[in-house]
Design a protein around this motif. Structure first.
Motif, short mmCIF file in Angstrom:
data_model
loop_
_atom_site.label_atom_id
_atom_site.label_comp_id
_atom_site.label_asym_id
_atom_site.label_seq_id
_atom_site.Cartn_x
_atom_site.Cartn_y
_atom_site.Cartn_z
N ARG A 1 0.99 -1.17 0.03
CA ARG A 1 -0.31 -0.25 0.22
C ARG A 1 0.71 1.22 -0.09
O ARG A 1 0.65 2.31 -0.72
CB ARG A 1 -0.84 -0.08 1.13
N ARG A 2 1.89 1.16 1.03
CA ARG A 2 2.80 2.63 1.12
C ARG A 2 3.73 2.70 -0.38
O ARG A 2 3.73 4.11 -0.70
CB ARG A 2 3.30 2.30 2.44
N TYR A 3 4.33 1.51 -0.66
CA TYR A 3 5.31 1.77 -1.54
C TYR A 3 5.28 1.30 -2.92
O TYR A 3 5.68 1.74 -3.82
CB TYR A 3 6.78 1.19 -0.94
N VAL A 4 4.64 -0.17 -2.88
CA VAL A 4 4.59 -0.65 -4.16
C VAL A 4 3.55 0.17 -5.07
O VAL A 4 3.73 0.17 -6.46
CB VAL A 4 4.12 -2.33 -4.03
N ASP A 5 2.37 0.39 -4.57
CA ASP A 5 1.31 1.09 -5.27
C ASP A 5 1.95 2.47 -5.76
O ASP A 5 1.23 3.25 -6.80
CB ASP A 5 0.04 1.00 -4.49
N GLN A 6 2.71 2.94 -5.03
CA GLN A 6 3.12 4.20 -5.17
C GLN A 6 4.43 4.13 -6.28
O GLN A 6 4.92 5.19 -6.89
CB GLN A 6 3.68 5.15 -3.90
N GLY A 7 4.74 2.99 -6.68
CA GLY A 7 5.91 2.85 -7.48
C GLY A 7 7.31 3.00 -7.14
O GLY A 7 8.45 2.98 -7.91
N LEU A 8 7.44 3.19 -5.92
CA LEU A 8 8.64 3.35 -4.96
C LEU A 8 9.56 1.76 -4.90
O LEU A 8 10.53 1.64 -4.98
CB LEU A 8 8.64 3.97 -3.81
N LEU A 9 8.57 0.95 -4.83
CA LEU A 9 9.14 -0.49 -4.15
C LEU A 9 8.65 -1.49 -5.16
O LEU A 9 7.77 -1.57 -5.57
CB LEU A 9 8.72 -0.91 -2.89
N ARG A 10 9.60 -2.62 -5.63
CA ARG A 10 9.42 -3.69 -6.11
C ARG A 10 9.58 -4.91 -5.09
O ARG A 10 10.60 -4.95 -4.64
CB ARG A 10 10.05 -4.13 -7.48
N ILE A 11 8.92 -5.97 -5.04
CA ILE A 11 9.01 -7.15 -4.22
C ILE A 11 9.23 -8.20 -5.26
O ILE A 11 8.20 -8.62 -5.84
CB ILE A 11 7.77 -7.27 -3.15
N GLU A 12 10.27 -9.13 -5.01
CA GLU A 12 10.41 -10.10 -5.67
C GLU A 12 10.45 -11.45 -4.92
O GLU A 12 11.26 -11.49 -4.00
CB GLU A 12 11.72 -10.26 -6.55
N TRP A 13 9.60 -12.46 -5.03
CA TRP A 13 9.85 -13.52 -4.38
C TRP A 13 10.58 -14.70 -4.80
O TRP A 13 10.89 -14.75 -6.09
CB TRP A 13 8.16 -14.20 -4.55
N ARG A 14 11.19 -15.40 -3.88
CA ARG A 14 12.20 -16.60 -3.98
C ARG A 14 11.95 -17.63 -3.17
O ARG A 14 11.41 -17.58 -2.03
CB ARG A 14 13.52 -16.26 -3.78
N ASP A 15 11.57 -18.87 -3.85
CA ASP A 15 11.42 -19.89 -2.98
C ASP A 15 12.49 -20.31 -2.19
O ASP A 15 13.71 -20.65 -2.85
CB ASP A 15 10.83 -21.05 -3.65
N LEU A 16 12.30 -20.80 -0.81
CA LEU A 16 13.58 -21.36 -0.28
C LEU A 16 12.67 -22.62 0.73
O LEU A 16 12.68 -22.45 2.15
CB LEU A 16 14.06 -20.28 0.72
N PRO A 17 12.48 -23.64 0.03
CA PRO A 17 11.75 -24.59 0.87
C PRO A 17 12.38 -25.55 1.83
O PRO A 17 13.58 -26.16 1.31
CB PRO A 17 11.40 -25.57 -0.42
N MET A 18 12.42 -25.26 3.25
CA MET A 18 13.56 -25.73 4.20
C MET A 18 12.85 -27.01 5.02
O MET A 18 13.46 -27.39 5.83
CB MET A 18 13.82 -24.93 4.77
N PHE A 19 11.35 -27.09 4.95
CA PHE A 19 10.91 -28.01 5.86
C PHE A 19 10.22 -29.14 5.25
O PHE A 19 9.06 -29.57 5.59
CB PHE A 19 9.71 -26.92 6.71
N GLY A 20 10.96 -29.61 4.30
CA GLY A 20 10.69 -31.07 3.92
C GLY A 20 9.93 -31.10 2.56
O GLY A 20 9.65 -29.90 1.92
N ALA A 21 9.18 -32.14 2.06
CA ALA A 21 8.56 -32.47 0.99
C ALA A 21 7.46 -31.32 0.70
O ALA A 21 7.26 -30.86 -0.52
CB ALA A 21 8.41 -33.76 0.76
N GLU A 22 6.55 -31.12 1.73
CA GLU A 22 5.44 -30.48 1.66
C GLU A 22 5.83 -28.88 1.27
O GLU A 22 5.00 -28.20 0.70
CB GLU A 22 4.67 -30.56 2.86
N SER A 23 6.96 -28.39 1.84
CA SER A 23 7.37 -26.97 1.55
C SER A 23 7.62 -26.82 -0.09
O SER A 23 7.00 -26.12 -0.68
CB SER A 23 8.90 -26.73 2.29
#
Length: 259
Positions: free
Chosen positions: A125-147
């Motif tokens: 709300r504060r930053y992404v929608d205003q064009g200031l911030l970009r958020i990039e997701w990365r997967d870091l599965p650490m807790f077994g097969a279901e992760s």
């Protein structure tokens, strides 16, 4: 009034999966350490066993990196690990935003769920929608097969344009302690409720080895930096560990924007 305490990151206690890579060049690790020092170890420490008695060389006064060294380390990390890919289904925000926050997390991590439900929406709300911030997701599965299964399912949903609805629903329903369960029936239910239209395609995509390879690329990247807990973040190359209070992210994003 006491200050809010940061949430401790989730740490894997079992042996790392075989696909994780060994640490590479010392220069990259040194860069991470410099960036980490620059934030004063914002995320808090995880408990460790008592260390061995120090040697004479261990007790020598550590050299504190100066500001220019820390800035150089942050630039190196930002250049190496920020992607800025146009049309990336795993990112929110403009590709040319002045600040990029890379998030490494696990769908079974309760602190990742806390960040996803309590903090990320306000940052959007504060930053992404205003064009200031970009958020990039990365997967870091650490807790077994279901992760890893949850990560694959989210990417299968992404192929039908439903990554973020699936992602947010999975975290919204996660427990605040212990690890969420992601058996096959639950993953299908999450897909349906997050708006995945073609469930037959979703099922086929779950078996596509390309998606697992994409996850391994993310995880190998985190291993290259020596990350051993979730959630973890890079904000224009500055490291943050743990589900920190909103104010911590606000301060760091605004500092990065000024530079």
């Amino acid at each position: 009034m006491s200050q809010p305490q940061p949430e401790q990151p989730e740490t894997q206690s079992a042996a790392r999966p075989a696909w994780q890579l060994a640490l590479p060049a010392i220069v990259v690790v040194a860069g991470v350490l410099l960036a980490y020092l620059a934030l004063g170890r914002t995320g808090g420490d995880t408990p460790r066993a008592d260390p061995p008695a120090p040697t004479a060389s261990d007790t020598a006064a550590p050299q504190t990196p100066n500001q220019s060294q820390m800035d150089a380390a942050a630039r190196q990390l930002d250049s190496r690990f920020t992607r800025r890919r146009e049309g990336d289904p795993y990112a929110k925000g403009r590709v040319d935003a002045p600040v990029v926050m890379v998030e490494y997390a696990d769908y079974r991590c309760p602190y990742c769920a806390k960040f996803s439900t309590d903090t990320r929406p306000e940052l959007v709300r504060r930053y992404v929608d205003q064009g200031l911030l970009r958020i990039e997701w990365r997967d870091l599965p650490m807790f077994g097969a279901e992760s890893e299964a949850a990560a694959v399912a989210a990417r299968a949903a992404a192929r039908q344009g439903r990554f973020w609805p699936f992602h947010e629903l999975a975290f919204a329903e996660a427990p605040r302690s212990g690890h969420a369960e992601f058996g096959p029936d639950r993953l299908r239910d999450l897909a349906r409720r997050s708006g995945v239209a073609d469930m037959a395609k979703f099922e086929r995509d779950l078996a596509d080895p390309v998606l697992r390879q994409e996850i391994r690329v993310d995880a190998a990247e985190s291993q290259e930096m020596g990350l051993t807990s979730t959630p973890a973040f890079l904000i224009n190359g500055r490291a943050v560990v743990g589900a920190q209070p909103l104010e911590t992210f606000v301060r760091l994003i605004e500092q990065a924007a000024k530079k």
